[in-house]
Design an enzyme around this catalytic site. Structure first.
Site, PDB file in Angstrom:
ATOM      1  N   ASP A 159       0.837  -1.206   0.000  1.00 36.38           N
ATOM      2  CA  ASP A 159       0.000   0.000   0.000  1.00 36.38           C
ATOM      3  C   ASP A 159       0.870   1.254   0.000  1.00 36.38           C
ATOM      4  O   ASP A 159       0.590   2.230  -0.703  1.00 36.38           O
ATOM      5  CB  ASP A 159      -0.915  -0.019   1.233  1.00 36.38           C
ATOM      6  CG  ASP A 159      -1.682  -1.328   1.332  1.00 36.38           C
ATOM      7  OD1 ASP A 159      -2.504  -1.593   0.454  1.00 36.38           O
ATOM      8  OD2 ASP A 159      -1.409  -2.107   2.261  1.00 36.38           O
ATOM      9  N   HIS A 187      -4.536  -3.207   6.570  1.00 37.08           N
ATOM     10  CA  HIS A 187      -4.370  -3.498   5.143  1.00 37.08           C
ATOM     11  C   HIS A 187      -5.745  -3.902   4.610  1.00 37.08           C
ATOM     12  O   HIS A 187      -6.038  -5.071   4.396  1.00 37.08           O
ATOM     13  CB  HIS A 187      -3.351  -4.616   4.907  1.00 37.08           C
ATOM     14  CG  HIS A 187      -3.395  -5.125   3.493  1.00 37.08           C
ATOM     15  ND1 HIS A 187      -2.961  -4.383   2.435  1.00 37.08           N
ATOM     16  CD2 HIS A 187      -3.882  -6.273   2.966  1.00 37.08           C
ATOM     17  CE1 HIS A 187      -3.182  -5.057   1.323  1.00 37.08           C
ATOM     18  NE2 HIS A 187      -3.734  -6.210   1.607  1.00 37.08           N
TER      19      HIS A 187
HETATM   20  P1  NAX Z   1      -3.109 -18.014  -3.777  1.00 33.99           P
HETATM   21  O1  NAX Z   1      -4.448 -18.556  -3.481  1.00 33.99           O
HETATM   22  O2  NAX Z   1      -2.583 -18.016  -5.164  1.00 33.99           O
HETATM   23  O3  NAX Z   1      -2.025 -18.775  -2.868  1.00 33.99           O
HETATM   24  C1  NAX Z   1      -2.219 -19.087  -1.534  1.00 33.99           C
HETATM   25  C2  NAX Z   1      -1.515 -20.400  -1.253  1.00 33.99           C
HETATM   26  O4  NAX Z   1      -1.627 -20.672   0.149  1.00 33.99           O
HETATM   27  C3  NAX Z   1      -2.134 -21.578  -1.992  1.00 33.99           C
HETATM   28  O5  NAX Z   1      -1.118 -22.298  -2.685  1.00 33.99           O
HETATM   29  C4  NAX Z   1      -2.738 -22.416  -0.871  1.00 33.99           C
HETATM   30  O6  NAX Z   1      -2.707 -23.794  -1.142  1.00 33.99           O
HETATM   31  C5  NAX Z   1      -1.817 -22.049   0.282  1.00 33.99           C
HETATM   32  N1  NAX Z   1      -2.346 -22.351   1.612  1.00 33.99           N
HETATM   33  C6  NAX Z   1      -3.637 -22.363   2.037  1.00 33.99           C
HETATM   34  N2  NAX Z   1      -3.711 -22.736   3.317  1.00 33.99           N
HETATM   35  C7  NAX Z   1      -2.450 -22.959   3.721  1.00 33.99           C
HETATM   36  C8  NAX Z   1      -1.882 -23.393   4.943  1.00 33.99           C
HETATM   37  N3  NAX Z   1      -2.649 -23.667   6.002  1.00 33.99           N
HETATM   38  N4  NAX Z   1      -0.539 -23.517   5.005  1.00 33.99           N
HETATM   39  C9  NAX Z   1       0.236 -23.265   3.948  1.00 33.99           C
HETATM   40  N5  NAX Z   1      -0.249 -22.878   2.757  1.00 33.99           N
HETATM   41  C10 NAX Z   1      -1.559 -22.722   2.645  1.00 33.99           C
HETATM   42  O7  NAX Z   1      -3.111 -16.541  -3.167  1.00 33.99           O
HETATM   43  P2  NAX Z   1      -2.083 -15.344  -3.444  1.00 33.99           P
HETATM   44  O8  NAX Z   1      -2.580 -14.510  -4.551  1.00 33.99           O
HETATM   45  O9  NAX Z   1      -0.702 -15.890  -3.496  1.00 33.99           O
HETATM   46  O10 NAX Z   1      -2.290 -14.484  -2.113  1.00 33.99           O
HETATM   47  C11 NAX Z   1      -1.883 -14.977  -0.860  1.00 33.99           C
HETATM   48  C12 NAX Z   1      -2.434 -14.151   0.267  1.00 33.99           C
HETATM   49  O11 NAX Z   1      -1.917 -12.804   0.205  1.00 33.99           O
HETATM   50  C13 NAX Z   1      -3.957 -13.975   0.244  1.00 33.99           C
HETATM   51  O12 NAX Z   1      -4.447 -14.147   1.576  1.00 33.99           O
HETATM   52  C14 NAX Z   1      -4.138 -12.561  -0.211  1.00 33.99           C
HETATM   53  O13 NAX Z   1      -5.366 -12.023   0.221  1.00 33.99           O
HETATM   54  C15 NAX Z   1      -2.961 -11.884   0.428  1.00 33.99           C
HETATM   55  N6  NAX Z   1      -2.535 -10.590  -0.128  1.00 33.99           N
HETATM   56  C16 NAX Z   1      -2.037  -9.680   0.748  1.00 33.99           C
HETATM   57  C17 NAX Z   1      -1.503  -8.474   0.338  1.00 33.99           C
HETATM   58  C18 NAX Z   1      -0.913  -7.521   1.312  1.00 33.99           C
HETATM   59  O14 NAX Z   1      -0.492  -6.454   0.879  1.00 33.99           O
HETATM   60  N7  NAX Z   1      -0.848  -7.792   2.613  1.00 33.99           N
HETATM   61  C19 NAX Z   1      -1.539  -8.094  -1.093  1.00 33.99           C
HETATM   62  C20 NAX Z   1      -1.669  -9.247  -2.017  1.00 33.99           C
HETATM   63  C21 NAX Z   1      -2.587 -10.351  -1.560  1.00 33.99           C
HETATM   64  O15 NAX Z   1      -3.906 -10.024  -1.901  1.00 33.99           O
END
Ligand code: NAX
Length: 327
Positions: A159, A187
């Site tokens: 952000d 966030h």
């Molecule tokens: P994806 O859905 O592509 O990847 C998430 C991965 O986490 C998947 O491979 C899933 O299998 C895995 N996962 C689920 N449960 C798990 C567990 N218990 N242990 C280990 N792995 C697990 O999402 P992606 O686009 O990579 O985003 C990841 C996270 O970042 C989301 O929660 C998203 O909302 C968050 N974000 C946060 C941002 C920030 O600025 N703080 C910005 C970007 C993003 O939106």
């Protein structure tokens, strides 16, 4: 040669993970002379994809990459790690209640907190990226009481960087010439991107932009809504910018912020700026010797105060919701 640093990335088979692990392996997070060992965790349905990422890391022959652990076992993933970037989580799916999503993430972060507490290296630094990032970090802190609270943070650097980008575009100056914007709070779309102390080419941003209506209106909403705009354009959520900002966050935390420059980090509130203590809230911080310090003494006007309080209020509600999922 330096000893390798062990860096955990959870959710490593996901979108952000795919962008992030090569950055870490190339030295973008910890520097071009710092060898790393990557620990990648994901869940069993993603195990095959995770192994594919490991194969690509081998194929890329990164000179700094001294080892790769790819696993679905939390204990193996957390053992000995110096830095933990928590990207894995349960995404909100259509039709799901907020409480159900919170509940899933609370149980994930509770379990991973315990594993980090028991098996990570002493003084492990933790960055939570997965949403709801601030509250996931708070849960992690609560269930890893032996990890110092100063070591648990969440990502608002994306952000922050988005705000720098918007000012740079508006003023037609290099983004590297813009500094000291602030992201206050959550966030989420309640965050408050604040330019009152920001400069561009050394001059106050407000003086250069000469348009308070834009700065107090469209600028703020553009930064708040940028994630949604990326999803609309790309059909996937931000990944390369999130990965790059996660590297910025850890790099500045470990190596230090340049003199006269601050960055935004979600950290455990000590009550600075009358933000309730006990929330993970994004503040302006400087970093030195591996420790962040909240920038003190910035004057806060009434407009800012309201926005800072509103995002704190949202975080207090999230905290209450998270706690209600525990009982
Ligand atoms: P994806 O859905 O592509 O990847 C998430 C991965 O986490 C998947 O491979 C899933 O299998 C895995 N996962 C689920 N449960 C798990 C567990 N218990 N242990 C280990 N792995 C697990 O999402 P992606 O686009 O990579 O985003 C990841 C996270 O970042 C989301 O929660 C998203 O909302 C968050 N974000 C946060 C941002 C920030 O600025 N703080 C910005 C970007 C993003 O939106």
């Amino acid at each position: 040669e330096k000893d390798p640093v062990r860096v955990l990335v959870t959710g490593a088979a996901g979108q952000i993970g795919y962008a992030l692990v090569p950055m870490i392996a190339r030295g973008i997070m910890l520097g071009p002379d710092q060898p790393v060992i990557l620990h990648m965790l994901d869940i069993p349905p993603a195990a095959e994809a995770l192994n594919g990422v490991k194969m690509e890391l081998v194929d890329a022959a990164f000179p700094l990459l001294k080892g790769v652990v790819a696993t679905t076992d939390v204990v193996e993933a957390c053992t000995g790690v110096n830095i933990a970037v928590m990207v894995g989580g349960f995404p909100r799916k259509e039709g799901m209640e907020r409480k159900d999503v919170m509940s899933k993430n609370v149980s994930i972060y509770k379990a991973q907190a315990s594993a980090l507490e028991k098996y990570a290296a002493a003084n492990c630094k933790v960055l939570v990226v997965a949403n709801p990032a601030n509250t996931n970090a708070l849960i992690l802190k609560e269930f890893a009481p032996s990890i110092p609270e100063k070591n648990i943070t969440c990502l608002t650097r994306l952000d922050h960087n988005r705000a720098l980008g918007q000012i740079s575009e508006r003023l037609n100056v290099q983004v590297s010439d813009v500094k000291n914007v602030i992201i206050w709070g959550n966030h989420s779309s309640s965050q408050y991107p604040d330019v009152n102390h920001a400069t561009a080419v050394g001059k106050p941003v407000r003086e250069l932009v000469k348009d308070d209506e834009w700065l107090n209106g469209e600028f703020i909403t553009t930064v708040q809504q940028r994630g949604a705009a990326i999803i609309k354009a790309r059909k996937f959520s931000s990944a390369l910018s999130a990965a790059s900002s996660a590297c910025d966050h850890i790099r500045d935390w470990v190596i230090g912020t340049p003199e006269g420059t601050w960055v935004s980090m979600g950290v455990y509130s000590d009550g600075s700026y009358n933000v309730p203590a006990g929330l993970i809230y994004s503040f302006p911080v400087t970093c030195k010797n591996g420790e962040w310090t909240i920038v003190q003494g910035l004057p806060i006007d009434e407009f800012s105060r309201k926005k800072m309080d509103a995002t704190a209020e949202e975080l207090s509600e999230e905290k209450a919701l998270a706690y209600s999922c525990l009982s």
